[in-house]
Structure formats: C-alpha cells, structure tokens
Design a protein around this motif. Structure first.
Motif, PDB file in Angstrom:
ATOM      1  N   GLY A 217      49.395  61.537  11.526  1.00  0.00           N
ATOM      2  CA  GLY A 217      49.533  60.566  10.381  1.00  0.00           C
ATOM      3  C   GLY A 217      50.918  60.121  10.133  1.00  0.00           C
ATOM      4  O   GLY A 217      51.459  59.645   9.005  1.00  0.00           O
ATOM      5  N   LYS A 218      51.311  59.496  11.341  1.00  0.00           N
ATOM      6  CA  LYS A 218      52.617  58.705  11.405  1.00  0.00           C
ATOM      7  C   LYS A 218      52.598  57.507  10.550  1.00  0.00           C
ATOM      8  O   LYS A 218      51.613  56.963  10.767  1.00  0.00           O
ATOM      9  CB  LYS A 218      52.978  58.787  12.703  1.00  0.00           C
ATOM     10  CG  LYS A 218      53.574  59.848  13.238  1.00  0.00           C
ATOM     11  CD  LYS A 218      54.891  60.234  12.775  1.00  0.00           C
ATOM     12  CE  LYS A 218      55.634  61.398  13.267  1.00  0.00           C
ATOM     13  NZ  LYS A 218      57.273  61.810  12.716  1.00  0.00           N
ATOM     14  N   ALA A 219      53.568  56.907  10.329  1.00  0.00           N
ATOM     15  CA  ALA A 219      53.602  55.736   9.872  1.00  0.00           C
ATOM     16  C   ALA A 219      54.016  54.617  10.784  1.00  0.00           C
ATOM     17  O   ALA A 219      54.912  54.473  11.426  1.00  0.00           O
ATOM     18  CB  ALA A 219      55.007  55.709   8.915  1.00  0.00           C
ATOM     19  N   THR A 220      52.867  54.062  11.327  1.00  0.00           N
ATOM     20  CA  THR A 220      52.982  52.816  12.511  1.00  0.00           C
ATOM     21  C   THR A 220      52.461  51.720  12.029  1.00  0.00           C
ATOM     22  O   THR A 220      51.673  51.367  11.072  1.00  0.00           O
ATOM     23  CB  THR A 220      52.037  53.556  13.720  1.00  0.00           C
ATOM     24  OG1 THR A 220      50.681  53.437  13.251  1.00  0.00           O
ATOM     25  CG2 THR A 220      52.551  55.009  14.104  1.00  0.00           C
ATOM     26  N   PHE A 221      52.681  50.859  12.775  1.00  0.00           N
ATOM     27  CA  PHE A 221      52.321  49.091  12.585  1.00  0.00           C
ATOM     28  C   PHE A 221      50.940  49.199  12.502  1.00  0.00           C
ATOM     29  O   PHE A 221      50.421  48.500  11.723  1.00  0.00           O
ATOM     30  CB  PHE A 221      53.115  48.282  13.539  1.00  0.00           C
ATOM     31  CG  PHE A 221      54.488  47.967  13.120  1.00  0.00           C
ATOM     32  CD1 PHE A 221      54.916  47.014  12.232  1.00  0.00           C
ATOM     33  CD2 PHE A 221      55.473  48.837  13.622  1.00  0.00           C
ATOM     34  CE1 PHE A 221      56.093  46.671  11.906  1.00  0.00           C
ATOM     35  CE2 PHE A 221      56.867  48.670  13.187  1.00  0.00           C
ATOM     36  CZ  PHE A 221      57.291  47.513  12.278  1.00  0.00           C
ATOM     37  N   PRO A 222      50.315  49.751  13.752  1.00  0.00           N
ATOM     38  CA  PRO A 222      48.702  49.433  13.685  1.00  0.00           C
ATOM     39  C   PRO A 222      48.128  50.286  12.469  1.00  0.00           C
ATOM     40  O   PRO A 222      47.185  49.726  11.819  1.00  0.00           O
ATOM     41  CB  PRO A 222      48.364  50.394  14.988  1.00  0.00           C
ATOM     42  CG  PRO A 222      49.633  50.251  15.797  1.00  0.00           C
ATOM     43  CD  PRO A 222      50.654  50.468  14.822  1.00  0.00           C
ATOM     44  N   ALA A 223      48.832  51.335  11.965  1.00  0.00           N
ATOM     45  CA  ALA A 223      48.279  52.014  10.951  1.00  0.00           C
ATOM     46  C   ALA A 223      48.275  51.178   9.547  1.00  0.00           C
ATOM     47  O   ALA A 223      47.292  51.226   8.543  1.00  0.00           O
ATOM     48  CB  ALA A 223      49.034  53.293  10.578  1.00  0.00           C
ATOM     49  N   VAL A 224      49.464  50.490   9.638  1.00  0.00           N
ATOM     50  CA  VAL A 224      49.662  49.588   8.267  1.00  0.00           C
ATOM     51  C   VAL A 224      48.738  48.310   8.356  1.00  0.00           C
ATOM     52  O   VAL A 224      48.230  47.719   7.403  1.00  0.00           O
ATOM     53  CB  VAL A 224      50.943  49.455   7.857  1.00  0.00           C
ATOM     54  CG1 VAL A 224      51.284  48.540   6.767  1.00  0.00           C
ATOM     55  CG2 VAL A 224      51.462  50.986   7.760  1.00  0.00           C
ATOM     56  N   TYR A 225      49.163  47.812   9.733  1.00  0.00           N
ATOM     57  CA  TYR A 225      48.610  46.077   9.781  1.00  0.00           C
ATOM     58  C   TYR A 225      47.427  45.832  10.658  1.00  0.00           C
ATOM     59  O   TYR A 225      46.619  45.093  10.747  1.00  0.00           O
ATOM     60  CB  TYR A 225      49.916  45.382  10.659  1.00  0.00           C
ATOM     61  CG  TYR A 225      50.946  45.311   9.791  1.00  0.00           C
ATOM     62  CD1 TYR A 225      51.086  44.062   9.043  1.00  0.00           C
ATOM     63  CD2 TYR A 225      51.867  45.831   9.760  1.00  0.00           C
ATOM     64  CE1 TYR A 225      52.208  43.688   8.321  1.00  0.00           C
ATOM     65  CE2 TYR A 225      53.092  45.726   9.059  1.00  0.00           C
ATOM     66  CZ  TYR A 225      53.191  44.649   8.257  1.00  0.00           C
ATOM     67  OH  TYR A 225      54.574  44.185   7.673  1.00  0.00           O
ATOM     68  N   GLY A 226      46.975  47.170  11.322  1.00  0.00           N
ATOM     69  CA  GLY A 226      45.981  47.002  12.184  1.00  0.00           C
ATOM     70  C   GLY A 226      46.156  46.623  13.549  1.00  0.00           C
ATOM     71  O   GLY A 226      47.437  45.881  13.585  1.00  0.00           O
ATOM     72  N   ILE A 227      45.291  46.782  14.619  1.00  0.00           N
ATOM     73  CA  ILE A 227      45.728  46.687  16.044  1.00  0.00           C
ATOM     74  C   ILE A 227      46.075  45.150  16.205  1.00  0.00           C
ATOM     75  O   ILE A 227      47.088  44.653  16.666  1.00  0.00           O
ATOM     76  CB  ILE A 227      44.824  47.085  17.067  1.00  0.00           C
ATOM     77  CG1 ILE A 227      44.874  48.901  17.013  1.00  0.00           C
ATOM     78  CG2 ILE A 227      44.972  46.548  18.381  1.00  0.00           C
ATOM     79  CD1 ILE A 227      43.922  49.533  17.809  1.00  0.00           C
ATOM     80  N   GLU A 228      45.108  44.488  15.844  1.00  0.00           N
ATOM     81  CA  GLU A 228      45.169  42.990  16.075  1.00  0.00           C
ATOM     82  C   GLU A 228      46.552  42.257  15.603  1.00  0.00           C
ATOM     83  O   GLU A 228      47.125  41.504  16.265  1.00  0.00           O
ATOM     84  CB  GLU A 228      44.037  42.141  15.691  1.00  0.00           C
ATOM     85  CG  GLU A 228      43.206  41.146  16.751  1.00  0.00           C
ATOM     86  CD  GLU A 228      43.334  41.669  18.069  1.00  0.00           C
ATOM     87  OE1 GLU A 228      43.019  42.600  18.671  1.00  0.00           O
ATOM     88  OE2 GLU A 228      44.223  40.756  18.954  1.00  0.00           O
ATOM     89  N   GLU A 229      46.579  42.387  14.444  1.00  0.00           N
ATOM     90  CA  GLU A 229      47.784  41.736  13.431  1.00  0.00           C
ATOM     91  C   GLU A 229      49.089  42.488  14.208  1.00  0.00           C
ATOM     92  O   GLU A 229      50.119  41.507  14.194  1.00  0.00           O
ATOM     93  CB  GLU A 229      47.570  42.030  11.994  1.00  0.00           C
ATOM     94  CG  GLU A 229      48.612  41.274  11.097  1.00  0.00           C
ATOM     95  CD  GLU A 229      48.218  41.357   9.752  1.00  0.00           C
ATOM     96  OE1 GLU A 229      47.258  41.820   9.223  1.00  0.00           O
ATOM     97  OE2 GLU A 229      49.308  41.022   9.101  1.00  0.00           O
ATOM     98  N   SER A 230      49.150  43.834  14.365  1.00  0.00           N
ATOM     99  CA  SER A 230      50.187  44.091  15.141  1.00  0.00           C
ATOM    100  C   SER A 230      50.735  43.421  16.241  1.00  0.00           C
ATOM    101  O   SER A 230      51.911  43.083  16.744  1.00  0.00           O
ATOM    102  CB  SER A 230      50.254  45.540  15.365  1.00  0.00           C
ATOM    103  OG  SER A 230      49.960  46.388  14.246  1.00  0.00           O
ATOM    104  N   ARG A 231      49.578  43.171  17.252  1.00  0.00           N
ATOM    105  CA  ARG A 231      49.704  42.476  18.402  1.00  0.00           C
ATOM    106  C   ARG A 231      50.446  40.898  18.178  1.00  0.00           C
ATOM    107  O   ARG A 231      51.176  40.614  18.927  1.00  0.00           O
ATOM    108  CB  ARG A 231      48.477  42.500  19.183  1.00  0.00           C
ATOM    109  CG  ARG A 231      48.841  42.191  20.696  1.00  0.00           C
ATOM    110  CD  ARG A 231      47.555  42.392  21.790  1.00  0.00           C
ATOM    111  NE  ARG A 231      47.257  43.780  21.877  1.00  0.00           N
ATOM    112  CZ  ARG A 231      45.903  44.298  21.438  1.00  0.00           C
ATOM    113  NH1 ARG A 231      45.117  43.536  21.022  1.00  0.00           N
ATOM    114  NH2 ARG A 231      45.837  45.528  21.683  1.00  0.00           N
TER     115      ARG A 231
END
Ligand code: GRG
Length: 267
Positions: A217-231
């Motif tokens: 349950g880590k605070a990550t970019f994909p968790a907050v923004y989703g994979i596509e938006e993070s990329r």
C-alpha cells in the motif's frame, strides 16, 4: 602512507555490492562540464554513493520495507543479520563524511559539502521523506504528499549529486541554477520510473523484488496518477530537463543522453 591512501587501499579489499552508481556518475558528469581531472571530486562522489547505499540497507530491513533482495543479491540483513546490516549502514553513513575531508578542494567547500549532505540526508530531507512514506502506508494520499515523499526520498539526493559536481568545479551561479532545475526534474523522473518498474519491470533485470509497492500500500505515482499519466509525466519532465540543460550547449550533451536513459531504463 597517508590516511587517504590507507583508506582507499582498505576499500579495495572490500567486495563491491553492485548498483548503478548513478549518483557518483552525476557528480562526475557535472564536474566534467568544467574540468577534466576527476581526482579532486572523486571522494565527494563516493561519499554520496555511500549515503545512498546506507539508506538502501536501512530501507531493506524487516522493520522498514522488509526486502530480501537488492542489486541482484540477497540484501545485507538477509545474509548477515539485522545487527551487522545496521553496523554496515552506520559505517557507510559516518565514513561518508570522513571521505569528504580527503577531497582536494578548498576547506570552505568541504564544510559546505558536509553541511549540505547532512541536511539532505537528515531530518529535513531523506529521513523526513521516509517518515512520511511510513506514515502513508495503506492510506489514500494526495498529490502534494506524494511529491513531498519522493522529492525528499529520491529527487533531492540525485539533485545534490549534480550540484556537488558543479560546485566542486566552481560553476557560475547562473549555470548552477540551470543544473539544479535539470536535477530536480530528472530526480522526479527517476522515482516515477522506479514506481512503474515495480509494476511492469522484471525482477531479474532490476535485481530486487517487484510488486511490493502495491502489496504494501505504498504511496507511488501510478497509485495516485495511474500508469498512463505517470508515464506521460515522466516523458514531459524529461523533455523539460533536456531543454533546461541544453542552454549550456555542447557541454550538456551527456546529461541530455542520460535524461533519456533514465526515462527508458529497465533496471
Ligand atoms: C537515516 C538518511 C537516513 C535514511 C534512512 C530508509 C531511509 C531512511 C530512506 C530510504 C531512502 C530510499 C530507499 C529511497 C528510494 C530511492 C531509490 C529509488 C533508490 C534506488 O536507487 P537506485 O535504483 O539503486 O539508483 P542502485 O542499487 O542502482 O544504487
């Protein structure tokens, strides 16, 4: 034999632990934009890698991220036990500051390096980022908190690596600011890609376990923004970093190539 030579000879007998050595490479690249001979800055570059490696050993401990693998090997505590891992990390942290004193730079610069490295690694930097990371586990966090965690845990040390190279070479203040802008951006890209690789990467190539961020349950970019938006964010930041550094002309070529490498890395 002087103390510095003895210390380096001792290091030569210790087996290498691997890793990409990104941070010392950044210090050297920034330094080489101005000066050729890397000898004066090498101890400073090594000190940053030592602090980074110290933080990884702590991070892998059972009471923090509890990771069995690092750099393609069993992690330090998994092989030697928690006590030895703590001591190994302690010595990397403490002796990093000793090594800075051997750098062949002005004493005033050594003091500045010691102060800035302590600030970045300490309670207002790396530790603050890690603390909020621990507190955020399993919680829904906002974008501001996500940025706070990763700026402090990852981006600032990456940026500092470049800054020390530029400072060591006495870069003009205006150019230092440009390098700082580039460093902040690639530092964040590095973390976004790290988060994406934890989902989509290969543990063989990365040399560490994957899928742990979601499981913990880590605070990550994909968790907050989703994979596509993070990329997309990573790609955009990379372009901006390259544009910023390109104002320094041909001298910045390697840093522009490196920015692309960091965006597309698989390990
Ligand atoms: C007391 C200063 C201090 C730190 C302890 C545990 C902790 C607090 C901080 C953790 C910092 C941490 C693990 C940040 C993650 C940064 C990151 C993405 C590391 C991976 O870097 P790579 O891929 O590693 O450059 P290699 O193995 O290639 O060196």
């Amino acid at each position: 034999m002087n103390t510095r030579k003895k210390s380096i000879r001792h290091c030569a007998t210790v087996p290498f632990a691997g890793g990409k050595r990104l941070r010392p490479y950044l210090t050297m690249l920034a330094y080489q934009m101005y000066k050729e001979n890397l000898d004066p800055i090498t101890p400073v570059a090594a000190a940053i890698e030592m602090v980074h490696t110290f933080s990884l050993i702590h991070d892998d401990l059972p009471d923090i991220d509890d990771d069995e693998y690092r750099r393609g090997k069993k992690s330090c505590h998994a092989v030697f036990g928690d006590g030895v891992a703590l001591l190994a990390a302690d010595s990397l942290l403490i002796n990093a500051f000793e090594i800075i004193t051997y750098a062949e730079v002005d004493d005033s610069l050594k003091v500045q390096f010691v102060r800035e490295l302590a600030t970045e690694a300490g309670i207002k930097g790396l530790i603050a980022g890690q603390m909020v990371d621990i507190e955020s586990e399993g919680k829904k966090i906002d974008k501001k908190t996500l940025n706070y965690i990763h700026n402090n845990k990852t981006a600032r040390l990456i940026n500092l690596s470049l800054r020390f190279g530029a400072l060591g070479a006495k870069a003009p203040a205006k150019e230092l600011a440009i390098i700082d802008d580039y460093g902040t951006k690639i530092g964040l890209v590095f973390q976004i890609i790290d988060d994406l690789l934890d989902i989509e990467g290969s543990s063989a190539k990365l040399g560490k376990s994957i899928g742990k961020d979601e499981a913990q349950g880590k605070a990550t970019f994909p968790a907050v923004y989703g994979i596509e938006e993070s990329r997309n964010m990573a790609a955009e930041l990379t372009e901006k970093a390259k544009t910023a550094i390109s104002t320094l002309g041909d001298r910045s070529l390697k840093l522009r190539i490196l920015a692309d490498y960091l965006l597309h890395r698989k390990s």
